[in-house]
Design an enzyme around this catalytic site. Structure first.
Site, PDB file in Angstrom:
ATOM      1  N   HIS A 216      65.613  55.655   6.364  1.00 36.27           N
ATOM      2  CA  HIS A 216      64.765  56.135   5.268  1.00 36.27           C
ATOM      3  C   HIS A 216      64.294  54.971   4.387  1.00 36.27           C
ATOM      4  CE1 HIS A 216      66.029  60.336   6.103  1.00 36.27           C
ATOM      5  NE2 HIS A 216      67.194  59.769   6.375  1.00 36.27           N
ATOM      6  N   SER A 346      45.361  32.778   4.261  1.00 31.43           N
ATOM      7  CA  SER A 346      44.562  33.206   3.117  1.00 31.43           C
ATOM      8  C   SER A 346      43.498  32.176   2.790  1.00 31.43           C
ATOM      9  CB  SER A 346      45.464  33.417   1.891  1.00 31.43           C
ATOM     10  OG  SER A 346      44.689  33.704   0.737  1.00 31.43           O
TER      11      SER A 346
END
Length: 492
Positions: A216, A346
């Site tokens: 989870h 980037s």
């Protein structure tokens, strides 16, 4: 001759239509020859091998442009099929001189030497008739040249000779299966085998690295990094098994069913002989379809195969996401894995390196899932004796095969192979986890263990400190029970 005049001769339409059509040609032709079909004469570029029906299709289906052309594996499969058809038809009376010329021309198609003569797009008749005729016309004209004759003379006839004992309704589903089975065997299976092998190697390499598990997206009990990668390897192994299990249905060929599956205009035994010829030509175990009516009217085999690819895409999406999240950082993420640095990440942030292989693979998976929807819709639209979504089914299926094959190879080579474990980070996170408290359950019970975890979390102390403060364990007992290395499997 000007582009405008040339295009007018081809299209017979308005100036705008003519100019638009001219721009769709791969190269501007300056001379033309006349070809004929049952609709009459039409001008065809002299340097192209196609004939009248292909030319009409070019004009009638200006959809999508170059990127929507019929996939090359389909074109090559047509070459294989037409070569085998000529071989078998010679046994049933086709003039050997013509038959051998057809076989030679078809071989050139199968080898990709005539790809520029197959300009049609996927978006045409749902039976693939235009592409079948494209193959017939190209092979007929090339065979005529081989015999020393001129293009368009029809000394080798596209219908009577090249398409003898065939219909588009059985040839196109046949080349769909030939193309898909060939691509799966030559591209997909080798790529997945390599990826599986590398993941399995990483599983062994990381077998002694104990880390915290997560369920989870929250901390859970420990496992080894090797166990985690072993799960990935098994997913790929099962994916290989799934797609391999679909091949027996793809190996069944519709050829010999002709128009509606009855075999009208073929000789007895033609279907068996041509399947055997294709098997010999491709070195794959093709056989004639058990039921030609099913083979023409439905494409459940393609839907099944696409479904296996969809499952593989699902697996690869999970694997790629796990790896990029485990490699997130380098300082503020999970940082348990160190991924290969392949290129700057980037245009604005200096020094940034991104998990580009994972991103590429997950995008491929999304495309494959979308392709499966198209294949499913196409497969569900077989009406009566013929499915007429064949080209889109073929295109989407082959697209998925190629994408998964290429992306898996790239992911293995440029990412998985170079993954390293950040042992220091893994150890730090492991020993900070509150879920190590699970090992206390057999000794102090679930409720007491939960109280220890809550106290440690609330007060910011260690599990050991919390357990001692609550008086549920001695220090010696805690050290004996909370050993991550002993929490990665069943106890004795």
């Amino acid at each position: 001759m000007s582009i405008y005049v040339a295009s007018r001769r081809l299209s017979g339409g308005t100036t705008v239509t003519a100019l638009r059509y001219a721009t769709s040609l791969r190269s501007y032709s300056t001379s033309f020859r006349e070809e004929r079909d049952t609709f009459g004469p039409i001008q065809v570029p002299s340097d192209k091998l196609w004939g009248a029906q292909t030319q009409r299709s070019l004009q009638n289906f200006e959809i999508g442009g170059e990127r929507e052309r019929m996939p090359e594996p389909i074109v090559r499969a047509f070459g294989v099929l037409k070569k085998c058809a000529a071989k078998v038809n010679m046994e049933y009376g086709l003039d050997p001189t013509i038959g051998k010329a057809i076989m030679q021309a078809a071989q050139e198609v199968a080898e990709g030497k005539l790809n520029d003569h197959f300009p049609l797009v996927v978006w045409q008749t749902g039976s693939g008739t235009q592409s079948n005729m494209n193959a017939n016309e190209v092979i007929a004209n090339r065979a005529a040249e081989i015999l020393g004759r001129k293009r368009g003379e029809k000394c080798v006839h596209p219908n009577d000779h090249v398409n003898r004992s065939q219909s588009s309704n059985d040839t196109f589903p046949t080349v769909m299966h030939i193309a898909a089975a060939t691509e799966i065997n030559s591209r997909l299976i080798p790529s997945l085998k390599t990826l599986h092998s590398t993941l399995e190697s990483k599983s062994f390499e990381f077998k002694d690295i104990v880390k915290i598990g997560r369920t989870h997206t929250q901390d859970a009990t420990p496992l080894t990094l090797g166990q985690e990668f072993g799960g990935y390897a098994t997913q790929v192994k099962y994916g290989l098994n799934r797609v391999t299990c679909t091949l027996p249905r793809l190996y069944q060929l519709a050829q010999g069913g002709t128009a509606v599956g009855t075999g009208l205009n073929t000789k007895k035994g033609f279907d068996v002989k041509i399947a055997a010829a294709v098997a010999e030509e491709t070195n794959l175990p093709f056989v004639t379809a058990e039921n030609k009516f099913e083979a023409l009217a439905a494409h459940d085999a393609c839907v099944e195969t696409s479904g296996s690819l969809n499952t593989i895409a699902t697996s690869l999406m999970k694997i790629a996401n796990d790896i990029r999240f485990l490699g997130s950082g380098p300082r503020c993420g999970l940082g348990e894995l160190v991924l290969p640095e392949n290129e700057p990440g980037s245009s604005i942030m200096p020094g940034k390196v991104n998990p580009t292989q994972c991103e590429a693979l997950t995008m491929v998976c999304a495309q494959v899932m979308g392709n499966h929807v198209a294949v499913t819709v196409g497969g569900s639209n077989g009406h009566f004796e013929l499915n007429v979504f064949k080209p889109v089914i073929a295109s989407a299926l082959l697209h998925s095969v190629r994408l998964i094959a290429d992306a898996s190879a790239s992911f293995e080579k440029n990412c998985v192979r170079g993954i390293e474990a950040n042992r220091e980070r893994i150890s730090k996170l492991l020993h900070e986890s509150l879920m190590l408290v699970t090992s206390l359950n057999p000794k102090i019970g679930y409720d007491n263990a939960a109280a220890v975890a809550k106290k440690a979390h609330k007060e910011g102390c260690t599990l050991k400190e919390a357990a001692l403060n609550l008086g549920v364990l001695t220090a010696e007992e805690f050290d004996t029970l909370v050993v991550p290395e002993k929490m990665i499997g069943p106890s004795d």
